[in-house]
Enzyme design. Structure first.
Site, PDB file in Angstrom:
ATOM      1  N   SER A   1       0.828  -1.203   0.000  1.00  0.00           N
ATOM      2  CA  SER A   1       0.000   0.000   0.000  1.00  0.00           C
ATOM      3  C   SER A   1       0.863   1.255   0.000  1.00  0.00           C
ATOM      4  O   SER A   1       2.069   1.195   0.187  1.00  0.00           O
ATOM      5  CB  SER A   1      -0.907   0.002   1.226  1.00  0.00           C
ATOM      6  OG  SER A   1      -0.137   0.347   2.359  1.00  0.00           O
ATOM      7  N   LYS A   2       0.209   2.369  -0.211  1.00  0.00           N
ATOM      8  CA  LYS A   2       0.910   3.651  -0.207  1.00  0.00           C
ATOM      9  C   LYS A   2       1.664   3.842   1.103  1.00  0.00           C
ATOM     10  O   LYS A   2       2.745   4.399   1.132  1.00  0.00           O
ATOM     11  CB  LYS A   2      -0.093   4.801  -0.354  1.00  0.00           C
ATOM     12  CG  LYS A   2      -0.813   4.763  -1.672  1.00  0.00           C
ATOM     13  CD  LYS A   2      -1.663   5.986  -1.881  1.00  0.00           C
ATOM     14  CE  LYS A   2      -2.401   5.827  -3.197  1.00  0.00           C
ATOM     15  NZ  LYS A   2      -3.127   6.959  -3.649  1.00  0.00           N
ATOM     16  N   ARG A   3       1.048   3.389   2.174  1.00  0.00           N
ATOM     17  CA  ARG A   3       1.659   3.616   3.487  1.00  0.00           C
ATOM     18  C   ARG A   3       2.929   2.787   3.700  1.00  0.00           C
ATOM     19  O   ARG A   3       3.791   3.154   4.470  1.00  0.00           O
ATOM     20  CB  ARG A   3       0.651   3.300   4.593  1.00  0.00           C
ATOM     21  CG  ARG A   3      -0.309   4.421   4.863  1.00  0.00           C
ATOM     22  CD  ARG A   3      -1.386   3.991   5.829  1.00  0.00           C
ATOM     23  NE  ARG A   3      -2.153   2.864   5.280  1.00  0.00           N
ATOM     24  CZ  ARG A   3      -3.127   2.995   4.392  1.00  0.00           C
ATOM     25  NH1 ARG A   3      -3.468   4.181   3.957  1.00  0.00           N
ATOM     26  NH2 ARG A   3      -3.784   1.943   3.934  1.00  0.00           N
ATOM     27  N   ASP A   4       3.036   1.656   2.976  1.00  0.00           N
ATOM     28  CA  ASP A   4       4.191   0.784   3.194  1.00  0.00           C
ATOM     29  C   ASP A   4       5.493   1.423   2.770  1.00  0.00           C
ATOM     30  O   ASP A   4       6.535   1.184   3.346  1.00  0.00           O
ATOM     31  CB  ASP A   4       4.035  -0.513   2.404  1.00  0.00           C
ATOM     32  CG  ASP A   4       2.949  -1.370   2.986  1.00  0.00           C
ATOM     33  OD1 ASP A   4       2.797  -1.337   4.208  1.00  0.00           O
ATOM     34  OD2 ASP A   4       2.262  -2.058   2.226  1.00  0.00           O
ATOM     35  N   GLY A   5       5.405   2.204   1.686  1.00  0.00           N
ATOM     36  CA  GLY A   5       6.586   2.751   1.051  1.00  0.00           C
ATOM     37  C   GLY A   5       7.718   3.085   1.981  1.00  0.00           C
ATOM     38  O   GLY A   5       8.542   2.236   2.306  1.00  0.00           O
TER      39      GLY A   5
END
Ligand code: GLU
Length: 507
Positions: free
Chosen positions: A264-268
């Site tokens: 997800s975007k947050r994992d980056g």
């Protein structure tokens, strides 16, 4: 495969930075179009105005351009079906919703948000937290299926707010063949009567997507797996309109490196790698997310790596240019299972492409990095020499400077631990004697420097382990790196001798 000319589209919503999974979707569409001599379109799906994020569309265009995935038609390039931004096509959708109503495949629903909230609350209290507006529950709601015709007309004439919902058949199997997932079958009892046209006259994703795919003559819909649940509804809409449906291909999810869930975007940045092609600064929160481009990835490496997330050519070839991918790619060989992202592998791809760059091109990239750091760019032959000396250790262009700052300026200091171990009372004396010999070497090149060094060792009775590290400390400040003689050759006589004198003076 249908005989329609291949026309595919990438249809992102401008709700923020484009995730790398989105870039992969665009890439697969592009590859498929090119290998079939077809067209690749870019359509901006911005009908949900509440999720619109300024700058996101520009970001999408820039990211695709960076990757070399250039649309043949669509937003930013124009074409016969313009406009390609759905918000600019708003007046066009209404007639299709009306057409569905006239044929009995859609209806007006007058339920207010409060009405809906209330039924949801009641259902929840009765043990059903997943209430849906569907072929069963709609019979108890305020819509043109339950209200008398006069009342519907009165409400419409009075301008009362309403939405248009699709009227799904009850208990019907919707089947379609997906290019990747094979047969997919869903019973309409598991689907809801989705809103097609909102109160403000804007279509929802479902209506706009299907209508535009039809009007833009899309032959294949290649998109992320998260849209698979919407496909049965889309199939039904094609049927209601009596239109030939495109073929569908739903691409596997990109998974986190540990395989635990969607990337997800947050994992980056949390996991130490970018999930976006380019750096993104959220206009809402100011939060900065890193990008592959700024991290030092070459677009060719990035697209090669992305192509392999969900597909491979079935043999051991791994390195492909975009043009080679066009030839090798096979939509039918795309995997069903989620593709686990591996940042180490991504770096490996970059390293391979970096090594394959023509010397002048690599030098240019390294020069750009030096300029960003405020470090003076050396003469072209020195820069190219530095690149080739350090290429073995470099994954990114910036690694050249990071692994060998001493090639671009005098050492900022000397590794104290190694100085403690290797510097002795006689080091300066030996180094100065060596410098005298080096001063006579002409041309000042690695091989001659090395043989002079060796003969000095033999004559002075010094071991390599004593003087070698000390010479390296003088030239580079550290004790690891490429051949010190090559390094000196590159730096030139004056600079090398000055560095030797500097360390002697300082110790
Ligand atoms: N607008 C959708 C998205 O943001 C497009 C899905 C599709 O390709 O149908 O991904």
């Amino acid at each position: 495969m249908s005989s329609r000319p291949v026309r595919v589209r990438f249809a992102p919503s401008p709700t923020g930075a484009l995730h790398m999974g989105g870039v992969r979707t665009a890439l697969y569409n592009y590859l498929f179009a090119k290998q079939h001599g077809g067209k690749f379109l870019l359509r901006i799906e911005d009908t949900d105005q509440t999720r619109f994020v300024p700058g996101a569309e520009e970001y999408i265009l820039e990211a695709l351009a960076w990757c070399g995935i250039s649309p043949d038609e669509g937003q930013g390039v124009g074409g016969p079906h313009a406009p390609y931004r759905q918000s600019e096509r708003k007046p066009l959708y209404r007639q299709y919703a009306d057409q569905l109503i006239a044929a009995g495949n859609a209806y007006y629903a007058f339920d207010t948000p409060e009405d809906l909230e209330l039924v949801r609350e009641r259902a929840k209290a009765a043990g059903n937290p997943n209430w849906q507006y569907n072929s069963i529950t709609r019979t108890a709601m305020k819509n043109s299926l339950t209200l008398p015709a006069e009342e519907v007309d009165r409400r419409l004439a009075a301008g009362e707010p309403y939405v248009i919902r699709v009227k799904l058949p009850r208990n019907e199997e919707v089947k379609f063949q997906d290019r990747i997932r094979s047969w997919v079958s869903v019973n309409t009892l598991n689907l809801d009567d989705k809103v097609l046209l909102k109160g403000d006259g804007m279509p929802t994703y479902h209506l706009a997507n299907v209508v535009d795919d039809r009007l833009m003559d899309i032959s294949h819909v290649i998109r992320g797996e998260e849209w698979l649940p919407s496909a049965p509804l889309h199939i039904l809409l094609y049927r209601f309109f009596d239109w030939e449906a495109p073929e569908f291909a739903h691409l596997p999810l990109l998974l986190r490196p540990d395989g635990n869930g969607k990337l997800s975007k947050r994992d980056g940045d949390r996991l130490g790698f970018p999930v976006f092609p380019l750096r993104w600064v959220s206009p809402e929160t100011g939060e900065v997310s890193s990008g592959y481009r700024e991290r030092g990835f070459l677009p060719e490496a990035f697209t090669n790596m992305l192509a392999f997330l969900g597909w491979n050519p079935g043999d051991n070839r791994e390195l492909f240019s975009l043009a080679e991918l066009v030839d090798a790619f096979n939509l039918d060989k795309v995997h069903k299972a989620g593709a686990r992202f591996d940042f180490e592998k991504a770096k490996w791809f970059n390293q391979q492409f970096l090594r394959a760059l023509p010397a002048a091109e690599l030098a240019q990239k390294v020069a750009a990095d030096l300029t960003r750091r405020g470090v003076a760019v050396p003469a072209p032959h020195v820069l190219e020499g530095a690149c080739s000396l350090l290429l073995d250790r470099a994954v990114f262009p910036q690694d050249v400077y990071e692994n060998g700052p001493y090639l671009f300026h005098t050492p900022q200091g000397y590794d104290p631990e190694m100085m403690g171990k290797k510097w002795t009372d006689t080091s300066a004396e030996h180094l100065r004697a060596l410098a005298q010999r080096f001063a006579t070497v002409e041309p000042f090149a690695a091989e001659a420097l090395e043989s002079n060094f060796k003969s000095y060792l033999a004559e002075s009775g010094q071991g390599f382990g004593q003087l070698g590290p000390v010479l390296r400390l003088a030239i580079t400040g550290v004790t690891v790196g490429p051949s010190v003689f090559e390094t000196m050759g590159l730096l030139g006589k004056t600079e090398s001798l000055e560095r030797i004198e500097s360390i002697c003076r300082a110790h």
